[in-house]
Design a protein around this motif. Structure first.
Motif, PDB file in Angstrom:
ATOM      1  N   TYR A   1       0.831  -1.196   0.000  1.00  0.00           N
ATOM      2  CA  TYR A   1       0.000   0.000   0.000  1.00  0.00           C
ATOM      3  C   TYR A   1       0.871   1.254   0.000  1.00  0.00           C
ATOM      4  O   TYR A   1       1.958   1.273   0.578  1.00  0.00           O
TER       5      TYR A   1
ATOM      6  N   LYS B   1     -13.397   0.018  -2.796  1.00  0.00           N
ATOM      7  CA  LYS B   1     -12.786   0.521  -4.028  1.00  0.00           C
ATOM      8  C   LYS B   1     -13.067   2.011  -4.183  1.00  0.00           C
ATOM      9  O   LYS B   1     -14.167   2.482  -3.879  1.00  0.00           O
TER      10      LYS B   1
ATOM     11  N   ALA C   1      -6.080   7.736  -8.727  1.00  0.00           N
ATOM     12  CA  ALA C   1      -6.344   6.613  -7.809  1.00  0.00           C
ATOM     13  C   ALA C   1      -7.691   5.941  -8.062  1.00  0.00           C
ATOM     14  O   ALA C   1      -8.047   4.997  -7.348  1.00  0.00           O
ATOM     15  N   ASP C   2      -8.427   6.392  -9.072  1.00  0.00           N
ATOM     16  CA  ASP C   2      -9.723   5.774  -9.384  1.00  0.00           C
ATOM     17  C   ASP C   2      -9.573   4.265  -9.573  1.00  0.00           C
ATOM     18  O   ASP C   2      -8.600   3.794 -10.164  1.00  0.00           O
ATOM     19  N   ASN C   3     -10.577   3.520  -9.086  1.00  0.00           N
ATOM     20  CA  ASN C   3     -10.653   2.055  -9.237  1.00  0.00           C
ATOM     21  C   ASN C   3      -9.596   1.290  -8.444  1.00  0.00           C
ATOM     22  O   ASN C   3      -9.437   0.078  -8.636  1.00  0.00           O
ATOM     23  N   SER C   4      -8.890   1.987  -7.564  1.00  0.00           N
ATOM     24  CA  SER C   4      -7.920   1.309  -6.695  1.00  0.00           C
ATOM     25  C   SER C   4      -8.607   0.872  -5.404  1.00  0.00           C
ATOM     26  O   SER C   4      -9.536   1.526  -4.926  1.00  0.00           O
ATOM     27  N   ASP C   5      -8.133  -0.229  -4.833  1.00  0.00           N
ATOM     28  CA  ASP C   5      -8.622  -0.645  -3.517  1.00  0.00           C
ATOM     29  C   ASP C   5      -7.938   0.210  -2.460  1.00  0.00           C
ATOM     30  O   ASP C   5      -6.737   0.497  -2.555  1.00  0.00           O
ATOM     31  N   ALA C   6      -8.713   0.608  -1.449  1.00  0.00           N
ATOM     32  CA  ALA C   6      -8.161   1.494  -0.424  1.00  0.00           C
ATOM     33  C   ALA C   6      -8.732   1.162   0.946  1.00  0.00           C
ATOM     34  O   ALA C   6      -9.805   0.566   1.070  1.00  0.00           O
TER      35      ALA C   6
ATOM     36  N   ILE D   1      -3.652   3.119  -0.033  1.00  0.00           N
ATOM     37  CA  ILE D   1      -4.114   2.810  -1.389  1.00  0.00           C
ATOM     38  C   ILE D   1      -3.245   1.680  -1.933  1.00  0.00           C
ATOM     39  O   ILE D   1      -2.008   1.791  -1.963  1.00  0.00           O
ATOM     40  N   GLN D   2      -3.893   0.602  -2.350  1.00  0.00           N
ATOM     41  CA  GLN D   2      -3.155  -0.569  -2.821  1.00  0.00           C
ATOM     42  C   GLN D   2      -2.400  -0.250  -4.098  1.00  0.00           C
ATOM     43  O   GLN D   2      -2.934   0.338  -5.034  1.00  0.00           O
ATOM     44  N   GLU D   3      -1.129  -0.637  -4.128  1.00  0.00           N
ATOM     45  CA  GLU D   3      -0.287  -0.353  -5.294  1.00  0.00           C
ATOM     46  C   GLU D   3      -0.494  -1.387  -6.394  1.00  0.00           C
ATOM     47  O   GLU D   3      -0.866  -2.522  -6.119  1.00  0.00           O
TER      48      GLU D   3
END
Length: 212
Positions: free
Chosen positions: A81, A119, A156-161, A210-212
């Motif tokens: 992350y 997400k 960062a759209d559509n990223s898991d957070a 925020i997941q990389e």
């Protein structure tokens, strides 16, 4: 008289022959008995020899063959992350379904400290000063950052957070809604359709992963 003598001689000869015959039978019995005994012993010995298992090369190979070691499942790599704001961890974060239930139980004025994972639906395209996160039942949580102390990447759209902070119900005015719509890249036509304030599932985050 001669007849009597001949008859007597015949009887003597017959008696002698009978005795000789009996002696021969006795001798034959004595001789045959050991032979039969030996034959029986040899037969038993032969059976005993046949009963002993003989190890073959195939048997030795089968006994010494070892089974392959059980395959172990490869450990899943740890998620990475990017961190923003205060230091937080991803463990024990609520799911979006659990967070939706938390919001449904709130009344205006209620505030709860909570952490959840979902997400990112959209991000402010000017500074990254807010974002919207997906909830269950086609709902969303509007995330702002404590004291504007940090921002998130614009892409960062559509990223898991994972977000940690305070959840509450908020009423956003028409002017604020139009401002957020403009920052989110909405068209002027869409902005003009905003005419009513909106009760939102608000969230003030003090830390974000925020997941990389």
């Amino acid at each position: 008289m001669k007849k009597i003598m001949v008859l007597g001689c015949s009887l003597l000869v017959l008696a002698a022959c009978k005795k000789e015959s009996e002696e021969v039978k006795v001798d034959e019995t004595k001789v045959e008995t050991p032979v039969d005994s030996i034959a029986i012993k040899d037969t038993v010995a032969a059976h005993q020899i046949e009963a002993v298992p003989v190890a073959t090369e195939a048997t030795v190979v089968a006994e010494t063959k070892t089974e392959p070691a059980a395959k172990t499942e490869a450990a899943k790599p740890a998620l990475k992350y990017a961190a923003f704001g205060s230091k937080i961890t991803a463990d024990k974060a609520l799911s979006k379904e659990q967070m939706t239930q938390k919001y449904a139980s709130l009344k205006k004025g209620d505030t709860i400290d909570v952490k959840f994972k979902s997400k990112i639906m959209s991000v402010c395209k000017k500074k990254g000063c807010w974002m919207k996160m997906d909830l269950a039942d086609n709902k969303e949580s509007f995330i702002r950052f404590k004291d504007y102390g940090f921002f998130v990447p614009l892409n960062a759209d559509n990223s898991d957070a994972v977000v940690s902070g305070k959840a509450f119900l908020d009423v956003i005015s028409v002017d604020e809604l139009k401002h957020y719509a403009k920052d989110g890249g909405k068209s002027q036509e869409e902005i003009d359709k905003i005419t009513q304030p909106k009760i939102t599932y608000a969230f003030q985050a003090d830390g974000v992963l925020i997941q990389e």
